[in-house]
Design a protein around this motif. Structure first.
Motif, short mmCIF file in Angstrom:
data_model
loop_
_atom_site.label_atom_id
_atom_site.label_comp_id
_atom_site.label_asym_id
_atom_site.label_seq_id
_atom_site.Cartn_x
_atom_site.Cartn_y
_atom_site.Cartn_z
N SER A 65 0.82 -1.22 0.00
CA SER A 65 0.00 0.00 0.00
C SER A 65 0.85 1.26 0.00
O SER A 65 0.35 2.35 -0.30
N ARG A 66 2.12 1.13 0.33
CA ARG A 66 3.02 2.29 0.34
C ARG A 66 3.73 2.49 -1.01
O ARG A 66 4.58 3.37 -1.13
N ILE A 67 3.40 1.67 -2.02
CA ILE A 67 4.04 1.76 -3.33
C ILE A 67 3.02 2.16 -4.38
O ILE A 67 1.95 1.54 -4.49
N ASP A 68 3.35 3.18 -5.13
CA ASP A 68 2.50 3.66 -6.22
C ASP A 68 3.21 3.38 -7.54
O ASP A 68 4.43 3.57 -7.65
N PHE A 69 2.48 2.95 -8.55
CA PHE A 69 3.05 2.64 -9.86
C PHE A 69 2.51 3.63 -10.88
O PHE A 69 1.28 3.75 -11.04
N VAL A 70 3.38 4.33 -11.56
CA VAL A 70 2.99 5.36 -12.53
C VAL A 70 3.74 5.11 -13.84
O VAL A 70 4.66 4.28 -13.92
N THR A 71 3.35 5.85 -14.88
CA THR A 71 3.94 5.62 -16.20
C THR A 71 4.64 6.84 -16.78
O THR A 71 5.04 6.83 -17.94
N GLU A 72 4.83 7.87 -15.97
CA GLU A 72 5.52 9.07 -16.45
C GLU A 72 6.46 9.59 -15.36
O GLU A 72 6.08 9.67 -14.19
N ILE A 73 7.66 9.98 -15.76
CA ILE A 73 8.62 10.53 -14.80
C ILE A 73 8.11 11.80 -14.12
O ILE A 73 8.35 11.98 -12.91
N PRO A 74 7.39 12.69 -14.82
CA PRO A 74 6.86 13.87 -14.12
C PRO A 74 5.89 13.54 -12.98
O PRO A 74 5.59 14.41 -12.17
N SER A 75 5.44 12.28 -12.90
CA SER A 75 4.55 11.88 -11.80
C SER A 75 5.31 11.54 -10.53
O SER A 75 4.69 11.25 -9.50
N LEU A 98 17.79 10.27 -16.52
CA LEU A 98 18.34 11.15 -15.48
C LEU A 98 18.03 12.61 -15.77
O LEU A 98 17.72 13.38 -14.84
N THR A 99 18.08 13.00 -17.03
CA THR A 99 17.74 14.38 -17.39
C THR A 99 16.29 14.67 -17.05
O THR A 99 15.97 15.74 -16.50
N ALA A 100 15.40 13.73 -17.36
CA ALA A 100 13.98 13.91 -17.06
C ALA A 100 13.72 13.92 -15.56
O ALA A 100 12.89 14.69 -15.06
N VAL A 101 14.43 13.08 -14.82
CA VAL A 101 14.26 13.05 -13.37
C VAL A 101 14.64 14.38 -12.76
O VAL A 101 13.93 14.92 -11.90
N GLU A 102 15.77 14.94 -13.19
CA GLU A 102 16.21 16.21 -12.61
C GLU A 102 15.19 17.31 -12.83
O GLU A 102 14.98 18.17 -11.97
N LEU A 103 14.50 17.28 -13.96
CA LEU A 103 13.47 18.29 -14.25
C LEU A 103 12.23 18.08 -13.40
O LEU A 103 11.48 19.03 -13.15
N ALA A 104 12.01 16.83 -12.94
CA ALA A 104 10.76 16.50 -12.24
C ALA A 104 10.83 16.72 -10.74
O ALA A 104 9.79 16.80 -10.08
#
Length: 279
Positions: A65-75, A98-104
């Protein structure tokens, strides 16, 4: 504590599981809904096995219940404490992630790569804030492995190193800290041993089981190098060997037998056949 994991394969699912098991809120990013469902199944299976071994505080349902699964790095949660990139060992893919993560995420979020061999300095060169970037090399299977290899890039701050060490100890694991170098400490030695074992099999020195038993019983290794290669994945081991050959020289040249098995799709446990059959 909020943790992000990008990539829900065997490694990413394991990383998500161990952080959720110690109480963290975890967000796992996968490429699409099918991959996200597969990641969920991996985590469910891992939690059930942990519970069966008596190694889980709470029930699998409570931890899940503490884990969420998403399909976009901005989430990813923008205020995450740590985001671990755990996608395949392809430099171009890791750089994009990594570039996308830093932006998110915020500038206070620590960003880590789970790479087992690629240069942390080269991956971090694409980031605006390389001081908050480092390698956190987990081992497969993550829930039962004892070690996390902390790889410091040239710009990793002392504060980020100390946070990473705190998280490793929170997970109940041991750490080794190494400087950025091809293959670090563990992959460099592990791959060399695995490649020589494959050459011995190729030359008919002994069969796979005999080679593995020699290292297990003679040197106290918990698992022989050929069975370990099956667990890691022959394709993964080949990719690492090719990278180390390019950066460190011919002594890491992959044996023909390894290339042939990968070409035939004999990738180890994940494909059902490697140096051993897997059911």
């Amino acid at each position: 504590m909020q943790i992000g994991v990008v990539g829900g394969g065997r490694m990413g699912a394991g990383i998500a599981q161990v952080f959720a098991a110690v109480g963290a809120e975890v967000t796992v990013v996968e490429s699409d809904t099918i991959a996200a469902k597969a990641a969920l199944t991996r985590v469910e299976t891992g939690l059930r096995r942990a519970a069966e071994r008596g190694k889980l505080d709470g029930t699998p349902t409570q931890v899940l219940s503490r884990i969420d699964f998403v399909t976009e790095i901005p989430s990813l949660p923008s205020r995450a404490d740590l985001v671990v990139e755990a996608v395949p060992e392809a430099p171009e893919l890791k750089v994009r992630v990594l570039t996308a993560v830093e932006l998110a995420v915020s500038t206070t979020t620590v960003v880590a790569t789970n790479t087992s061999s690629l240069s942390v300095a080269e991956l971090g060169a694409v980031l605006v804030h390389p001081d908050r970037f480092l390698g956190m090399h987990f081992f497969n299977p993550v829930p039962v492995s004892k070690l996390v290899e902390i790889v410091l890039g040239p710009n990793t701050s002392d504060a980020v190193r100390d946070k990473a060490l705190e998280w490793v100890r929170l997970l109940g694991k041991a750490d080794v800290v190494v400087r950025d170098s091809p293959g670090f400490a563990t992959s460099r030695l592990g791959v060399m041993l695995g490649l020589e074992a494959i050459r011995m099999l190729e030359e008919g020195v002994a069969d796979a089981e005999a080679i593995d038993r020699a290292m297990e019983l003679g040197y106290g290794h918990p698992m022989g190098p050929l069975r370990s290669t099956d667990l890691v994945g022959l394709d993964v081991r080949l990719a690492i060997a090719e990278y180390l050959e390019r950066t460190l020289g011919d002594r890491f040249a992959p044996p023909r037998l390894l290339r042939d098995k990968v070409e035939r799709g004999e990738l180890g446990r994940k494909s059902g056949q490697g140096f051993y059959p897997w059911n």
